[in-house]
Each structure stands twice: as structure tokens, then as C-alpha cells.
Design a protein around this motif. Structure first.
Motif, PDB file in Angstrom:
ATOM      1  N   PHE A   1       5.226  45.259   8.815  1.00 28.95           N
ATOM      2  CA  PHE A   1       6.027  44.216   9.471  1.00 28.95           C
ATOM      3  C   PHE A   1       6.544  43.124   8.533  1.00 28.95           C
ATOM      4  CE2 PHE A   1       3.339  40.612   8.875  1.00 28.95           C
ATOM      5  CZ  PHE A   1       2.208  41.233   8.367  1.00 28.95           C
TER       6      PHE A   1
ATOM      7  N   THR B   1       8.308  36.026   4.512  1.00 26.01           N
ATOM      8  CA  THR B   1       8.475  34.583   4.790  1.00 26.01           C
ATOM      9  C   THR B   1       7.437  33.763   4.036  1.00 26.01           C
ATOM     10  OG1 THR B   1       9.117  35.256   7.012  1.00 26.01           O
ATOM     11  CG2 THR B   1       8.745  32.894   6.663  1.00 26.01           C
TER      12      THR B   1
ATOM     13  N   ALA C   1       0.439  37.292  -1.477  1.00 20.53           N
ATOM     14  CA  ALA C   1       0.807  37.213  -0.057  1.00 20.53           C
ATOM     15  C   ALA C   1       1.465  38.497   0.449  1.00 20.53           C
ATOM     16  CB  ALA C   1       1.755  36.039   0.156  1.00 20.53           C
TER      17      ALA C   1
ATOM     18  N   PHE D   1      -4.746  36.910   0.357  1.00 23.94           N
ATOM     19  CA  PHE D   1      -4.640  36.727   1.810  1.00 23.94           C
ATOM     20  C   PHE D   1      -5.357  37.852   2.539  1.00 23.94           C
ATOM     21  CE2 PHE D   1      -1.388  33.810   0.618  1.00 23.94           C
ATOM     22  CZ  PHE D   1      -1.277  32.911   1.681  1.00 23.94           C
ATOM     23  N   LYS D   2      -5.875  37.510   3.694  1.00 28.61           N
ATOM     24  CA  LYS D   2      -6.495  38.518   4.562  1.00 28.61           C
ATOM     25  C   LYS D   2      -5.800  38.414   5.911  1.00 28.61           C
ATOM     26  CE  LYS D   2      -9.154  41.614   5.215  1.00 28.61           C
ATOM     27  NZ  LYS D   2      -8.635  42.655   4.417  1.00 28.61           N
TER      28      LYS D   2
HETATM   29  O1  PAZ Z   1       5.635  38.130   5.087  1.00 27.79           O
HETATM   30  P1  PAZ Z   1       5.273  37.411   6.353  1.00 27.79           P
HETATM   31  O2  PAZ Z   1       5.483  35.943   6.223  1.00 27.79           O
HETATM   32  O3  PAZ Z   1       5.952  38.003   7.535  1.00 27.79           O
HETATM   33  O4  PAZ Z   1       3.711  37.644   6.577  1.00 27.79           O
HETATM   34  C1  PAZ Z   1       2.793  37.094   5.677  1.00 27.79           C
HETATM   35  C2  PAZ Z   1       1.496  37.917   5.601  1.00 27.79           C
HETATM   36  C3  PAZ Z   1       0.837  37.947   6.958  1.00 27.79           C
HETATM   37  C4  PAZ Z   1       1.821  39.337   5.148  1.00 27.79           C
HETATM   38  C5  PAZ Z   1       0.553  37.238   4.566  1.00 27.79           C
HETATM   39  O5  PAZ Z   1       0.247  35.952   4.984  1.00 27.79           O
HETATM   40  C6  PAZ Z   1      -0.726  38.040   4.381  1.00 27.79           C
HETATM   41  O6  PAZ Z   1      -1.668  37.915   5.095  1.00 27.79           O
HETATM   42  N1  PAZ Z   1      -0.749  38.936   3.366  1.00 27.79           N
HETATM   43  C7  PAZ Z   1      -1.863  39.819   3.097  1.00 27.79           C
HETATM   44  C8  PAZ Z   1      -1.848  40.933   4.079  1.00 27.79           C
HETATM   45  C9  PAZ Z   1      -3.001  41.910   3.834  1.00 27.79           C
HETATM   46  O7  PAZ Z   1      -4.104  41.702   4.389  1.00 27.79           O
HETATM   47  O8  PAZ Z   1      -2.765  42.845   3.082  1.00 27.79           O
END
Ligand code: PAZ
Length: 374
Positions: free
Chosen positions: A73, A77, A188, A261-262
């Protein structure tokens, strides 16, 4: 130690070796590294901190000549917005993003339901100009963009697939080693946990018609295509991506500050999973976020400060008669609740949550640098 560990004392290193030996590097890697090398050298000489921001989702191709792939998804951003705030904090930014996902600065006028042309009008002399209503916002974005460009503070690199992402991350991380603790990784990107290894990928488009589909090799053959048709069904049998986040700490960038990030969807496991990731990967900070509330609240989990929620203030945007927007609501960006908010968030958040996240991280980086120099 398991008997497997005894045969192979460093399973992470051998998984890494195996992955990069069997999944070829992207064609653009050499050119990207030339750009990154010069960028890093310039900012090392100028004594600037450098952050590598990863952004957007990685794809998992099912065919070598790729028609079909698995995606996620992420629009990028978080990464694109964060990159702008890192520049405000004085960092030079390497922005490693999924091709065609959001970019710093241009994100304000792209990927919207409105075209950038909606921000323009034709003047009396038949020239295109920015609409009066958008002048002040656009001049602000434009000046920041030009300032970053003038001082060469933003390097934009791209990836598409999971393998491209991992190659770029590893190689750029190694180039950043001379920066020592002045380097930061802000991970991210939404990175796939599963993939199709190169040696199990079919060359051509998978055929849906049985008459044209290549016969899968015999049952139990571990090298049979990971994505294939069997009868009328498409079977996709993915393998786990080796866990490279620990390699980032141990081998690729041992002195850098690492923020990962998680992402979860179940509020009840978010903090637990973020803590688990912190223990497992030994990063400086893990930021937990939920898919549905990620623009409103995140949780910082670190060895330094434990668990801390960052939230955008609740309130609303108000427009004065002169058209100037201001925020009406709570002044503070933080509320001391220790679990995900139960209330629903509607509309757009009052401020970009990255405007609260990045200064916190920059301050944490400063503390680490100060502690390290003592
Ligand atoms: O790209 P976006 O703003 O739509 O979402 C950001 C995100 C949720 C991908 C980011 O904040 C994040 O959690 N990245 C790590 C995702 C993971 O657990 O692999």
C-alpha cells in the motif's frame, strides 16, 4: 547452539552472502553509487550529518520479464515528508525511494485528486502563473526546494523490487561508513518479508491457459518456479527475505544511528512487536505505527527513553477573513496515553506528524553524538 549454528557460526552473514550472490544487483546500482559517493564525500567534508531515508513499498516480481508482481500500500508519504523535515534540521538527505512514489517538495502538488494545473491560471498576457490563492504556500515550498538544490542537500535514488532495495541499502550504507556516528538511517520503506528468489523465477509471463503454461517440474523439486499455474490455479510459493536489519547494525553501518519502523494493523500487539524488534535488531529507535492511524500517532520505542507516544494535536484548521490558516486546538503535540488511541481520527491531521517526529529524532541523534564524544 543448534547443530546448524555449529556448522555455520554466523548464520546472518552466510544468509547475506547467499542472498547477494544469487540475486543479481540492479543495473542502475553503479551509477547510483557514483552519485552517492560524491554526495557523501561533500557532506563529510562540510561536517554535515547525513541521513538515508527509505520510502515507499518494494515489489516482489513473479516473472523475470516482469508483467506481474506483488506490491503493498505504501505511497511514500512518511518518507517524503520526513525528508523535508530532516533538511530543516540541517541534514543532507539521501532519499532512497520506490520509483514514482511521493517525492519531497513535489509531493505537495502530485498524486492528488487535483492536478498541479489546478494551481495555475493564465494571466492577461497569456502566461501561466500560480493562482493567487496558492502563491504563499507554493513560494514557501519552492524556496525550500531551491535552497536544498543550491547546496546539493538532497540526493534522490530509486528502487522498484525488494532485491533492488536491499542492494541499494547495503551498498549505500557501506559508503556512509566514513561518516561514523554522524550518519543516520531512517527506514520508513514498507519492505516485503517474502520474495521469489532469482533461481526460482520464471523468465516469461505466467500463462493462465493450461495449453500454454509451462509444465511445473516434479513434485518436491525445490527449484520449481515459485509462481506457477497448476491446473487452473495460480500457485505462489514465496520464500522469506533474510532479516538484514541486524546486518545494518553489525556489518553495514556499525556506528550510525538507526531508526526503523514497525507497521501493524492490530493495536494490541503494536508496542510488543516494536519492543521485540528493538531487542532483536538493536536499533537506536523503533517507531511503531498502525496502518489506519499512522498520520495521527506513532510510538517511539528506544533503550534510551522506553516507550513514548507522539500525537498530532487534536483540533481543527481555521481560516481567518484574510484567508490565513491557523490551528485551533491543543498546543502540545503529545498526550500521555500509553496505548493506541481509542478514538477515531477523521479528515486530515492538524499538522504533519513528521513535523513532530523529526525534531525528536534529531535531538536524540545529538544526544548520542554528545555521549559518544565524551
Ligand atoms: O508510505 P506511507 O506514508 O503510506 O506509509 C508509511 C509506512 C506505514 C510504510 C511507514 O511508516 C512504516 O511503518 N514503514 C515500515 C513498514 C514495515 O513494517 O515494513
Amino acid at each position: 547452539m543448534t547443530s546448524q549454528d555449529q556448522q555455520n557460526p554466523n548464520p546472518i552473514a552466510s544468509a547475506e552472502l547467499d542472498y547477494f550472490q544469487t540475486n543479481p544487483a540492479p543495473k542502475s546500482l553503479k551509477q547510483h553509487l557514483t552519485l552517492a559517493r560524491a554526495f557523501i564525500q561533500q557532506h563529510a567534508e562540510e561536517g554535515r550529518k547525513v541521513v538515508l531515508v527509505t520510502s515507499g513499498g518494494t515489489t516482489v516480481p513473479l516473472e523475470n520479464q516482469t508483467v506481474r508482481y506483488i506490491d503493498n500500500f505504501s505511497a511514500g508519504t512518511r518518507g517524503a515528508t520526513s525528508a523535508e523535515y530532516f533538511l530543516e534540521e540541517g541534514y543532507a538527505v539521501i532519499f532512497l525511494h520506490r520509483q514514482f512514489s511521493l517525492l519531497p517538495f513535489s509531493r505537495h502538488y502530485s498524486h492528488n485528486t487535483r492536478s498541479f494545473l489546478d494551481f495555475m491560471r493564465e494571466d492577461e498576457d497569456g502566461r501561466i502563473v500560480v493562482d493567487q490563492e496558492h502563491q504563499s504556500d507554493m513560494i514557501d515550498v519552492y524556496r525550500k526546494y531551491m535552497a536544498a538544490k543550491k547546496d546539493n542537500l538532497l540526493l534522490i535514488l530509486s528502487f522498484v523490487t525488494i532485491t533492488e532495495y536491499l542492494w541499494e541499502l547495503r551498498e549505500v550504507a557501506q559508503l556512509m561508513q566514513p561518516l561514523g556516528p554522524r550518519a543516520m538511517f531512517y527506514l520508513a520503506a514498507a519492505v516485503s518479508d517474502f520474495f521469489v528468489p532469482h533461481d526460482r523465477m520464471v523468465e516469461h509471463k505466467i500463462q493462465s491457459s493450461e495449453e500454454f503454461s509451462q509444465q511445473a517440474s516434479t513434485e518436491g523439486d525445490e527449484k520449481r518456479p515459485a509462481a506457477r499455474t497448476e491446473g487452473k490455479s495460480l500457485i505462489i510459493d514465496l520464500e522469506p527475505v533474510p532479516k538484514f536489519l541486524k546486518a545494518l547494525v553489525d556489518g553495514w553501518a556499525p556506528d550510525a544511528m538507526i531508526v526503523s519502523f514497525k507497521l501493524e494493523t492490530d493495536p494490541s500487539i503494536l508496542v510488543k512487536k516494536a519492543k521485540y524488534a528493538l531487542d532483536k535488531y538493536a536499533h537506536h529507535l523503533v517507531i511503531g505505527n498502525l496502518l489506519t492511524t499512522r498520520k495521527w500517532e506513532v510510538v517511539f520505542v528506544s533503550a534510551e527513553e522506553g516507550t513514548k507516544w507522539i500525537r498530532v494535536p487534536r483540533g481543527r484548521r481555521a481560516k481567518s477573513l484574510s484567508g490565513v490558516e491557523s490551528l485551533v486546538g491543543q498546543a502540545s503535540g503529545q498526550i500521555d496515553e500509553d496505548s493506541p488511541s481509542a478514538h477515531k481520527f477523521v479528515g486530515e491531521p492538524l499538522v504533519e506528524i513528521e513535523s513532530l517526529i523529526i525534531p525528536e529524532i534529531a535531538a536524540m541523534h545529538e544526544r548520542l553524538l554528545t555521549a559518544g564524544s565524551k
